[in-house]
Design an enzyme around this catalytic site. Structure first.
Site, short mmCIF file in Angstrom:
data_model
loop_
_atom_site.label_atom_id
_atom_site.label_comp_id
_atom_site.label_asym_id
_atom_site.label_seq_id
_atom_site.Cartn_x
_atom_site.Cartn_y
_atom_site.Cartn_z
N ASP A 111 3.94 -0.55 23.57
CA ASP A 111 4.73 -1.54 24.32
C ASP A 111 5.27 -1.01 25.66
OD1 ASP A 111 6.47 0.28 23.22
OD2 ASP A 111 7.70 -1.15 22.14
N HIS A 112 5.33 0.30 25.83
CA HIS A 112 5.92 0.85 27.05
C HIS A 112 4.90 1.01 28.17
CE1 HIS A 112 9.26 1.87 24.44
NE2 HIS A 112 9.94 2.43 25.43
N ASP A 140 12.49 6.40 19.30
CA ASP A 140 13.02 5.60 20.39
C ASP A 140 14.49 5.38 20.09
OD1 ASP A 140 11.90 3.59 22.72
OD2 ASP A 140 13.77 2.93 21.78
N ARG A 172 20.22 -1.03 29.44
CA ARG A 172 20.52 0.16 30.26
C ARG A 172 20.42 -0.17 31.73
NH1 ARG A 172 17.43 4.44 26.39
NH2 ARG A 172 19.23 4.64 25.03
N SER A 182 17.97 7.81 26.36
CA SER A 182 16.72 7.73 25.60
C SER A 182 16.55 8.89 24.62
CB SER A 182 15.58 7.72 26.61
OG SER A 182 14.52 8.49 26.18
N ARG A 211 13.68 10.37 24.44
CA ARG A 211 12.46 11.05 24.89
C ARG A 211 12.59 12.57 24.79
NH1 ARG A 211 13.59 8.57 30.80
NH2 ARG A 211 13.63 6.76 29.45
C1 MIC Z 1 14.24 3.81 26.92
O1 MIC Z 1 14.70 2.69 26.71
O2 MIC Z 1 14.79 4.64 27.66
C2 MIC Z 1 12.96 4.19 26.22
C3 MIC Z 1 11.91 4.29 27.23
O3 MIC Z 1 12.61 3.21 25.28
C4 MIC Z 1 13.22 5.52 25.50
C5 MIC Z 1 12.05 6.15 24.91
C6 MIC Z 1 11.20 6.83 25.91
O4 MIC Z 1 11.70 7.45 26.84
O5 MIC Z 1 9.99 6.76 25.71
C7 MIC Z 1 14.29 5.46 24.42
O6 MIC Z 1 15.15 4.63 24.46
O7 MIC Z 1 14.32 6.33 23.53
FE1 SF4 Z 2 11.50 -0.77 25.67
FE2 SF4 Z 2 13.45 1.08 25.64
FE3 SF4 Z 2 13.62 -1.09 27.18
FE4 SF4 Z 2 13.82 -1.34 24.59
S1 SF4 Z 2 15.23 -0.22 25.90
S2 SF4 Z 2 12.64 -2.66 25.94
S3 SF4 Z 2 12.38 0.19 23.85
S4 SF4 Z 2 12.15 0.55 27.36
#
Ligand code: MIC
Ligand code: SF4
Length: 653
Positions: free
Chosen positions: A64-65, A119, A381, A540, A542
């Site tokens: 999805d990313h 995630d 975020r 995140s 990550r």
């Molecule tokens: C995000 O919302 O920051 C992400 C991208 O979903 C991350 C995961 C990632 O960095 O791949 C998260 O929330 O953990």
């Molecule tokens: Fe995707 Fe992270 Fe955004 Fe949720 S917060 S939509 S998992 S990038």
């Protein structure tokens, strides 16, 4: 004495430790989820561990990313993810099917189960009553290998919802209010358990909005009871056979109680650049807006998009001429449903652009705002630079507030439109079409895992030495997010499965020379360290925010406090997570200083103090870590992969 919901689930999954808040415990993980941006590493780690099949009840891999596909990298990752899932017993949800958390609530999450996801918004499934925790890819790989998940027993906070939401005030406003009161650090070490009479009015998708954004409190997770609402939702997904009730005992106790009176709640909005910078919408109404985005795992459900469509339908408004507005539906199911109800057409006619069913603009994959633009988003975020436009100001609000602002061209309190109240009733049956979810292969031996050349794995570091020499490469302040450390967005996110390449962008938004300087220090000084303030590494899950610095030779991070997931990721990759014994010592150490850290007495415990000598300045700074025995062994081994491999080898002897 009775137990609360969190204690009940932990008790039934406890493998190690005691349920005393703050003490380390190990729990059994029933389900795991990964998304593509963290999943490639998770499955590479799993392969490196060397088991033939996942040991969990259910593991799902979502895409999805990373689906912009401006070069071969994303498509290469998809091939790898699909084949690796088939081989090792993992369900695979293809790109286009939707956002992992939305899909997991729709199709897989079960009340009372433990779920570990790579995630940070994995807690979304807490909306259905699962104990759903976000972690780094390595921890998820270990859970898939049947290992316990280690965390500190959380404190449990009861969030007592009283009264009833008024028209045009919704679930998003509840979590924004909590963020206003408690801040992005307010949930560290805690789980938020929702209760009180206000709960029964909230549907599962509304609950999922709240548990989703509970991640922004820094909480371990958030959870709702499993009740009549949960049953109805699961039935509408033809999953009623998986339903089970889950309530706190009447005499359950909590470590803290927070009460929110829903009758008094107003539409709320988080201002740039932090989800806890919250005001009432009415206080900033009239602020000109350039862009509105509706979607993300927080607010992209059927309920949310139907609400927006009805607001446009009843008001007869269109999207304001000076605004670009976009919608990313949470899933294919949501898209099916809004099409069936005619809402898709309403939104098209109103002037919305439809983006893919994916994370999209939430992670800076397209739809970046204009220079110095204002973007109102239903996301979770608004960290600096995350939208893809460094000087943009991102505001986080409910779908109702976003819709009202899209009509008016300025930030608008949805109550000021003078519309009749809108109540979206969830359908008795959602459209069920799992044709983009593939079951694991029946004969795994016949599956060849495809690993194209853009996949470049580096999981190991050298074991810890008794003296660590390094240069202070960067000194940063409080609340540094993982979007500072390892930015995402359209340019960098496709490099997630290529560690040498992605490491070039570590701290790129703060200092473009960081990676180059780090590699130089690795060669000439033994490595680097980073100095920071409070709540270091929030945001995140990550693990690239630890893995890429590891590759660049970062030996330690010295700060005033850490966020939970980032701290765990640092340990996993053998980077020492250190805390100033005296926070004022933060002032004594500067970028460019050469240091020597004596680790000869490195051992478990809150009272284990190491000495960090700043060379040429005659200063010694005491630092501590509070790691337990297992974590100390992991660091000494050079990271968890070596540690676990050694453990498995010893077991097989
Ligand atoms: C995000 O919302 O920051 C992400 C991208 O979903 C991350 C995961 C990632 O960095 O791949 C998260 O929330 O953990
Ligand atoms: Fe995707 Fe992270 Fe955004 Fe949720 S917060 S939509 S998992 S990038």
């Amino acid at each position: 004495m009775g137990l609360n919901i969190v204690q009940k689930i932990i008790k039934s999954h406890l493998l190690e430790g005691e349920m005393v808040p703050g003490k380390p415990i190990g729990i059994r993980i029933d389900h795991t989820l990964t998304q593509d941006a963290t999943g490639t590493m998770a499955y590479l780690h799993f392969e490196a561990i060397g088991l033939p099949k996942v040991q969990t009840e259910l593991s799902v891999s979502y895409v999805d990313h990373n689906i912009l596909q401006t070069g071969p990298e994303n498509a290469n990752d998809h091939l790898f993810l699909e084949t690796v899932a088939a081989k090792y017993g993992v369900y695979f949800s293809k790109a286009g099917n939707g956002i992992c958390h939305q899909l997991n609530v729709e199709r897989f999450a079960i009340p009372g189960k433990t779920l570990l996801g790579s995630d940070s918004h994995t807690p979304t499934s807490g909306g259905i009553g699962a104990l759903a925790i976000g972690a780094g890819g390595m921890d998820v790989a270990l859970a898939m290998a049947g290992e316990p998940f280690y965390l500190n027993m959380p404190k449990v906070v009861l969030v007592k919802l009283m009264g009833k939401l008024r028209p045009f005030v919704s679930a998003k406003d509840i979590i924004l209010e909590l963020l206003r009161r408690l801040s992005v650090k307010g949930g560290v070490g805690k789980v938020f358990e929702y209760g009180g009479p206000g709960v029964k009015e909230l549907t599962v998708p509304e609950r999922a909005t709240i548990t989703n954004m509970g991640a922004e409190l820094g909480a371990t997770t958030s959870i709702f009871p499993s009740d009549e609402q949960t049953y109805l939702f699961m039935k509408s997904q033809t999953r009623e056979s998986q339903w089970r009730p889950l309530q706190a005992d009447p005499d359950a106790s909590y470590d803290e109680v927070v009460e929110i009176n829903l009758d008094d709640l107003e539409p709320m909005i988080a201002m740039p650049h932090s989800p806890d910078n919250v005001k009432k919408v009415s206080e900033i109404a009239g602020t000109p807006v350039n862009q509105v985005a509706i979607g993300s795992c927080t607010n992209s459900s059927y309920r949310d998009l139907m609400t927006v469509a009805k607001m446009f339908e009843y008001s007869g408004h269109k999207v304001h001429p000076l605004i670009e507005a976009a919608i990313s539906p949470g899933s294919k199911q949501v898209l099916h449903m809004i099409t069936r109800e005619g809402a898709y057409n309403t939104l098209l006619e109103a002037g919305f652009r439809f983006l893919e069913n994916a994370c999209g603009p939430c992670i800076g994959m397209g739809f970046a705002p204009p220079s110095a633009g204002v973007s109102v988003r239903t996301f979770n975020r608004n960290f600096y630079g995350r939208s893809g436009t460094k000087d943009a100001g991102v505001y986080l609000a409910s779908p109702e507030t976003a819709a009202a602002s899209a009509m008016a061209g300025v930030i608008t309190d949805p109550r000021d439109l003078g519309l009749e109240p809108i109540r979206i009733v969830l359908p008795e049956h959602f459209v069920i079409d799992d044709s983009m979810i593939y079951a694991p292969a029946a004969v795994p031996e016949e599956v060849d895992v495809i690993k194209p050349p853009t996949i470049n794995y580096v999981g190991y570091k050298e074991p810890l030495t008794e003296k660590v020499q390094a240069e202070v490469l960067l000194k940063v302040g409080d609340n540094i997010t993982t979007d500072h450390i390892m930015p995402a967005g359209a340019k960098i996110l496709p490099l997630r499965s290529n560690i040498p390449e992605i490491s070039k962008y570590v701290y790129y938004v703060v200092d473009e020379t960081f990676a180059e300087r780090a590699l130089k220090a690795k060669e000439t000084k033994g490595g680097g360290i980073i100095v920071g303030g409070e709540n270091y590494g929030q945001g995140s899950s990550r693990e690239h925010a630890a893995l890429a610095p590891m590759y660049l030779g970062i030996k330690a991070v010295v700060v005033k406090s850490f966020s939970r997931i980032h701290h765990a990721n640092l340990v996993n990759f053998g980077i020492l997570p250190l805390l100033f014994v005296n926070p004022e010592d933060y002032e004594k150490i500067e970028q460019g200083d050469d240091i020597e850290l004596d680790t000869s007495n490195f051992a478990a415990g809150d009272d284990n103090v190491l000495m960090l000598r700043v060379k040429g300045k005659d200063i010694e700074i005491p630092v501590k870590h509070g790691l337990d025995e297992r974590q100390v062994e992991i660091i000494k081994a050079g990271g968890i992969l070596r540690y676990v491999k050694q453990k498995f080898e010893a077991q097989n002897k």
